[in-house]
Design an enzyme around this catalytic site. Structure first.
Site, PDB file in Angstrom:
ATOM      1  N   HIS A  90      47.746  47.449  33.792  1.00 27.44           N
ATOM      2  CA  HIS A  90      49.196  47.273  33.660  1.00 27.44           C
ATOM      3  C   HIS A  90      49.768  46.739  34.968  1.00 27.44           C
ATOM      4  O   HIS A  90      49.094  46.707  35.999  1.00 27.44           O
ATOM      5  CB  HIS A  90      49.876  48.606  33.329  1.00 27.44           C
ATOM      6  CG  HIS A  90      49.831  49.600  34.463  1.00 27.44           C
ATOM      7  ND1 HIS A  90      48.678  50.264  34.828  1.00 27.44           N
ATOM      8  CD2 HIS A  90      50.787  50.029  35.323  1.00 27.44           C
ATOM      9  CE1 HIS A  90      48.924  51.074  35.850  1.00 27.44           C
ATOM     10  NE2 HIS A  90      50.202  50.932  36.183  1.00 27.44           N
ATOM     11  N   ASP A 117      53.508  47.353  37.163  1.00 31.76           N
ATOM     12  CA  ASP A 117      54.555  48.373  37.138  1.00 31.76           C
ATOM     13  C   ASP A 117      55.911  47.820  36.710  1.00 31.76           C
ATOM     14  O   ASP A 117      56.339  46.753  37.158  1.00 31.76           O
ATOM     15  CB  ASP A 117      54.671  49.029  38.521  1.00 31.76           C
ATOM     16  CG  ASP A 117      53.399  49.792  38.865  1.00 31.76           C
ATOM     17  OD1 ASP A 117      52.707  50.220  37.924  1.00 31.76           O
ATOM     18  OD2 ASP A 117      53.101  49.934  40.059  1.00 31.76           O
ATOM     19  N   HIS A 172      46.822  46.358  37.670  1.00 33.35           N
ATOM     20  CA  HIS A 172      45.949  47.377  38.256  1.00 33.35           C
ATOM     21  C   HIS A 172      45.598  48.453  37.241  1.00 33.35           C
ATOM     22  O   HIS A 172      46.238  48.570  36.189  1.00 33.35           O
ATOM     23  CB  HIS A 172      46.572  47.971  39.527  1.00 33.35           C
ATOM     24  CG  HIS A 172      47.903  48.631  39.310  1.00 33.35           C
ATOM     25  ND1 HIS A 172      49.068  47.916  39.181  1.00 33.35           N
ATOM     26  CD2 HIS A 172      48.254  49.938  39.185  1.00 33.35           C
ATOM     27  CE1 HIS A 172      50.084  48.736  39.008  1.00 33.35           C
ATOM     28  NE2 HIS A 172      49.607  49.978  38.986  1.00 33.35           N
ATOM     29  N   ARG A 212      54.273  57.432  46.086  1.00 30.68           N
ATOM     30  CA  ARG A 212      54.475  56.045  45.636  1.00 30.68           C
ATOM     31  C   ARG A 212      55.950  55.676  45.666  1.00 30.68           C
ATOM     32  O   ARG A 212      56.810  56.476  45.295  1.00 30.68           O
ATOM     33  CB  ARG A 212      53.978  55.910  44.194  1.00 30.68           C
ATOM     34  CG  ARG A 212      54.105  54.497  43.677  1.00 30.68           C
ATOM     35  CD  ARG A 212      53.678  54.419  42.232  1.00 30.68           C
ATOM     36  NE  ARG A 212      54.850  54.278  41.404  1.00 30.68           N
ATOM     37  CZ  ARG A 212      54.857  53.664  40.232  1.00 30.68           C
ATOM     38  NH1 ARG A 212      53.745  53.174  39.731  1.00 30.68           N
ATOM     39  NH2 ARG A 212      55.956  53.566  39.530  1.00 30.68           N
TER      40      ARG A 212
HETATM   41  O1  AKG Z   1      47.041  56.260  41.183  1.00 32.16           O
HETATM   42  C1  AKG Z   1      46.720  55.092  41.284  1.00 32.16           C
HETATM   43  O2  AKG Z   1      45.684  54.725  41.821  1.00 32.16           O
HETATM   44  C2  AKG Z   1      47.619  54.022  40.722  1.00 32.16           C
HETATM   45  C3  AKG Z   1      48.636  54.609  39.819  1.00 32.16           C
HETATM   46  C4  AKG Z   1      49.397  53.541  39.101  1.00 32.16           C
HETATM   47  O3  AKG Z   1      48.942  52.978  38.163  1.00 32.16           O
HETATM   48  C5  AKG Z   1      50.698  53.169  39.589  1.00 32.16           C
HETATM   49  O4  AKG Z   1      51.135  53.654  40.637  1.00 32.16           O
HETATM   50  O5  AKG Z   1      51.324  52.326  38.926  1.00 32.16           O
END
Ligand code: AKG
Length: 295
Positions: free
Chosen positions: A116, A118, A267, A283
């Protein structure tokens, strides 16, 4: 500030070492970091950082305005309470398999365990995401990144031309169904109403490079094609864009800070560390801008 940089992979990714992001960044350093990010096809790995939330927010702000916790109400986005946000820094969401003293999840467990990009299900998809690793399992819990620029470049000119002008639907419900996902999606119907249409080929506003903008996680339908045609084309694009030569797989180290470009990468967080160890990350996401038409 001086820093070292090296490419990690031909398709995507560069590593920055020998810098301390707790120090204030000059305009020249900020612009060198931004340029390195563009040159890497949209993924920087900054090693050995010891950051408080304010340092991460300051660094991420080089890339644009940070998103807050938001939800859609009657067609418009408004702020909502995000139970996984840091109380003092609502721009920072915890991503973790850990629980607090009351046994409540600190973060979204298994977030992003599908290809996906974000915020693609919003009218204006996200520009970038910045993830800081505070605790990682002894092994496992990698994140894979695919360069949608490299995937686009590998298509024949005729096929590239055919994709131009197509638009696709991106729907959160494709992965989450009608379930509430907790935290960011803390209300019923949140998932159902979270859907947007975007061009299949996007042109990067900074570099002019073109990239494919569909992913298996969220993209459901190419507009104007019947279901069989749309499914076949999407299946081809999903498979094509996640071939090994377009992928960098990041094995996290504690104190890694990653920033990726959601306009030209996808990712996948690999969920293979259940029972192996704790993973705790911070994040934040950077808002996107409306697309300019491709040329
Ligand atoms: O936890 C991760 O490695 C990535 C998580 C994820 O897909 C995101 O932050 O959009």
């Amino acid at each position: 500030m001086h820093f070292n940089i090296r490419r990690l992979n031909p398709a995507i990714g560069a590593e920055i070492t020998n810098c301390d992001l707790r120090e204030p960044l000059s305009a020249d350093t900020a612009s060198a970091i931004y340029q390195a990010w563009l040159d890497s096809n949209g993924l920087l790995v900054v090693r050995d950082q010891h950051l408080e939330p304010q340092h991460q927010v300051a660094f991420a702000s080089i890339f644009g305005e940070l998103s807050g916790p938001e939800r859609k109400v009657g067609g418009a986005w408004s702020e909502m309470r995000n139970t996984h946000a840091l109380p003092e820094f609502p721009q920072i969401t915890r991503m973790s398999n850990k629980k607090d003293e009351q046994g409540r999840p600190l973060g979204r467990v298994d977030a992003g365990t599908f290809w996906h990009t974000d915020l693609a299900t919003r009218q204006i998809p996200g520009k970038a995401s910045c993830l800081y690793a505070i605790e990682i399992p002894p092994y496992g819990g990698d994140t894979m990144f695919a360069s949608m620029i490299a995937a686009y470049d590998a298509l024949s000119p005729l096929f590239q031309e055919r994709l131009e002008g197509l638009e696709a639907v991106h729907t959160l419900a494709k992965v989450y169904g009608n379930q509430m996902t907790g935290g960011m999606m803390g209300e019923e119907n949140e998932v159902k109403h979270n859907s947007a249409i975007h061009p299949v080929i996007r042109q990067h506003p900074d570099t002019g490079r073109k990239s494919i903008f569909v992913d298996r996680g969220f993209t459901t339908q190419i507009e104007g094609l019947n279901k069989a045609e749309s499914d076949a084309l999407l299946e081809f694009l999903f498979e094509h864009s996640t071939q090994p030569q377009f992928i960098y797989r990041h094995q996290w180290r504690t104190n890694d800070l990653l920033i990726w470009d959601n306009r030209c990468t996808i990712h996948y967080a690999v969920s293979d560390y259940k029972g192996i160890g704790w993973r705790y990350m911070h994040r934040c996401t950077i808002r996107g801008n409306a697309d300019i038409p491709t040329t």
